[in-house]
Design an enzyme around this catalytic site. Structure first.
Site, PDB file in Angstrom:
ATOM      1  CD  GLU A  88       6.653  -5.336   1.945  1.00 46.86           C
ATOM      2  OE1 GLU A  88       6.128  -4.330   1.418  1.00 46.86           O
ATOM      3  OE2 GLU A  88       6.912  -6.369   1.323  1.00 46.86           O
TER       4      GLU A  88
HETATM    5  C1  PNW Z   1       4.745  -3.600  -1.531  1.00 46.15           C
HETATM    6  N1  PNW Z   1      -0.494  -0.971  -4.025  1.00 46.15           N
HETATM    7  O1  PNW Z   1       4.284  -3.272  -2.785  1.00 46.15           O
HETATM    8  C2  PNW Z   1       5.736  -4.706  -1.833  1.00 46.15           C
HETATM    9  O2  PNW Z   1       5.628  -5.849  -1.040  1.00 46.15           O
HETATM   10  C3  PNW Z   1       7.134  -4.224  -1.961  1.00 46.15           C
HETATM   11  O3  PNW Z   1       7.815  -5.070  -2.820  1.00 46.15           O
HETATM   12  C4  PNW Z   1       7.147  -2.774  -2.427  1.00 46.15           C
HETATM   13  O4  PNW Z   1       8.399  -2.307  -2.766  1.00 46.15           O
HETATM   14  C5  PNW Z   1       6.525  -1.954  -1.312  1.00 46.15           C
HETATM   15  O5  PNW Z   1       5.246  -2.447  -0.965  1.00 46.15           O
HETATM   16  C6  PNW Z   1       6.422  -0.468  -1.619  1.00 46.15           C
HETATM   17  O6  PNW Z   1       5.573  -0.252  -2.715  1.00 46.15           O
HETATM   18  C7  PNW Z   1       3.089  -2.662  -3.012  1.00 46.15           C
HETATM   19  O7  PNW Z   1      -0.593  -0.416  -5.132  1.00 46.15           O
HETATM   20  C8  PNW Z   1       2.922  -2.118  -4.276  1.00 46.15           C
HETATM   21  O8  PNW Z   1      -1.411  -1.027  -3.219  1.00 46.15           O
HETATM   22  C9  PNW Z   1       1.727  -1.558  -4.608  1.00 46.15           C
HETATM   23  C10 PNW Z   1       0.707  -1.538  -3.679  1.00 46.15           C
HETATM   24  C11 PNW Z   1       0.866  -2.084  -2.419  1.00 46.15           C
HETATM   25  C12 PNW Z   1       2.074  -2.640  -2.095  1.00 46.15           C
END
Ligand code: PNW
Length: 481
Positions: A384
């Protein structure tokens, strides 16, 4: 007059996979169809104040019904691979017992459609949507050992059904978020705020990964590839001062090494145990657990968005950028850093995306090279990477997102830099194919290369999608947008 040679555009190796990524709850919708039971996210979305404007994944992108169109779109863009997750609640609605054939049929149809379009499926077993039945009750969810055992059984069911057509299997997506945002800060489902539960959840997610890897190996053909997707932190200390260095060490232990040390080396690091000793004696770790967790893997997935800048607690208030309650992981009164709650997080200077996350591609190069060093010989994937921007169709119905193209260009260059320095990076998955349900932010943050009108479900490839198609076709980063 001098004639300047044009800089040679970085060329990615042939066979490098260019893909996009989604997750079941964020795109599928059809929340009550074909026997699907509620997951912890269905419950969380209905808990007042937890998700932006009470948004839910009930409809999301309606991908459950529109997957053929979505796969055709990926085909038209010439993408090589698609990373999606399986909804445990569809396949095994109560989290135990026999599989529901209708759930498995959906993923079979999806993978068939991908293969017909020449798109390689990358399947993730768990992207945060635990069946609610496994969470309910005082001993439930990831803090409980039983959940890891249930997960291995579920992994076996999916492997039996799809092992003949899926080669690339990922156990967990970002167990850090499941453990520490789900049970520590409570900004993700199930919204619990108990530092001890969060640490125990981390261990049981590690165990779930290891037991599932064993179940997959036992069921899948020999050519199957197993991996896990982590979101390691690119942590920077604000200064060389010992307190700031110690803050960085603590966050590195809780964000990254709590998963990589057991999974790759079969140990929990002593500094992590010491930092958390006042919370737990780690007696949840049984004798054979570390052996069970450290299963041989075929690749490692890395999700990267932004680095973290940390320091010792600020007492004198002299910091030009004051630390905030929101460390970039969502605003909460509760910390996602058990035992290291005192560490201060600071905003990096410079440009940010709509998430408020600073843009710094050097963190991606750094983490790829770190994994290359720490897991020698293990192929790496960027599973990602991407950016949220406030994309709006123009009068002609086009969506121009030059900022996303700029973000992607810089991060592709960072991946190429890691390749140049020897990291064995095999592919890149853009987050995300579609604008979708962005967890606690609901539909208010758009990460897609393809715009979704959530009223009509109309899909419009943004200019970044067309630009990305050129990257996928040529293996080069084009000069101009
Ligand atoms: C990731 N943080 O989420 C996920 O794998 C996805 O589902 C999501 O949509 C994407 O990144 C964008 O946010 C995260 O707070 C959510 O560090 C929060 C965090 C990191 C990754």
């Amino acid at each position: 007059m001098t004639v300047q040679a044009r800089p040679v555009q970085p060329q990615f190796p042939s066979g490098f996979l260019w893909g996009t990524s989604t997750a079941a709850y964020q795109v599928e919708g059809a929340a009550r169809e074909d026997g699907r039971s509620p997951s912890i996210w269905d419950t969380f979305c209905r808990t007042p104040g937890k998700v932006h404007e009470g948004h839910t994944g009930d409809q999301a992108c309606d991908h459950y019904h529109r997957f053929r169109d979505d796969v055709a779109l990926m085909g038209a863009l010439g993408l090589d691979a698609y990373r999606f997750s399986v909804s445990w609640s569809r396949v095994q609605p109560t989290g135990s017992g026999p599989a529901d054939q209708r759930g498995l049929d959906f993923y079979r149809a999806l993978t068939d459609e991908l293969l017909e379009h020449g798109i390689t499926p990358f399947l993730t077993l768990y992207h945060w949507d635990l069946p609610q039945d496994l969470e309910s009750g005082p001993e439930g969810g990831w803090p409980a050992r039983e959940t890891a055992l249930r997960f291995a059984e579920y992994a076996g069911l999916v492997a039996e059904a799809l092992g003949d057509r899926v080669v690339n299997w990922t156990t967990l997506n970002e167990p850090w978020c499941s453990a520490f945002l789900g049970y520590g800060s409570g900004v993700h489902a199930p919204g619990r705020t108990d530092p001890v539960a969060a640490l125990h959840a981390a261990h049981h997610l590690n165990l779930a990964h290891g037991l599932a890897a064993q179940a997959l190996r036992a069921t899948l053909p020999a050519e199957a590839k197993l991996m896990v997707s982590l979101n390691p932190a690119a942590v920077r200390a604000r200064s060389e001062a010992q307190g700031d260095q110690d803050a960085a060490r603590r966050i590195d232990a809780l964000a990254t090494r709590v998963f990589t040390s057991p999974m790759l080396r079969g140990v929990y690091d002593e500094d992590l145990i010491a930092d958390t000793a006042h919370l737990t004696d780690w007696s949840c770790v049984r004798d054979s657990d570390l052996k069970d967790i450290a299963q041989p893997l075929d690749a490692l997935g890395l999700n990267y968005y932004t680095p973290s800048l940390v320091s010792a607690p600020d007492r004198n208030g002299s910091d030009p950028v004051p630390p905030s309650r929101d460390d970039g992981h969502g605003a909460s009164e509760h910390s996602p850093w058990p035992g290291s709650e005192h560490v201060s997080f600071h905003q990096h200077p410079g440009e940010r995306t709509e998430m408020g996350w600073s843009i710094d591609p050097t963190g991606l190069t750094e983490l790829l090279l770190r994994f290359h060093r720490e897991a020698p010989g293990l192929p790496l994937y960027v599973t990602e990477n991407g950016a949220a921007y406030d994309d709006v169709p123009d009068a002609g119905g086009m969506v121009h997102d030059p900022q996303r193209i700029a973000y992607l260009r810089r991060h592709f260059t960072a991946v190429h830099e890691a390749l140049t320095q020897g990291a064995d990076v095999r592919g890149y998955f853009l987050w995300s194919l579609l604008d979708n349900f962005e967890w606690a932010y609901g539909y208010s943050r758009r990460f897609g290369a393809v715009h979704v009108d959530f009223g009509t479900q109309r899909r419009t490839p943004k200019s970044s999608a067309l630009w990305y198609a050129r990257v996928a076709a040529s293996g080069r980063i084009p000069d101009a947008a």
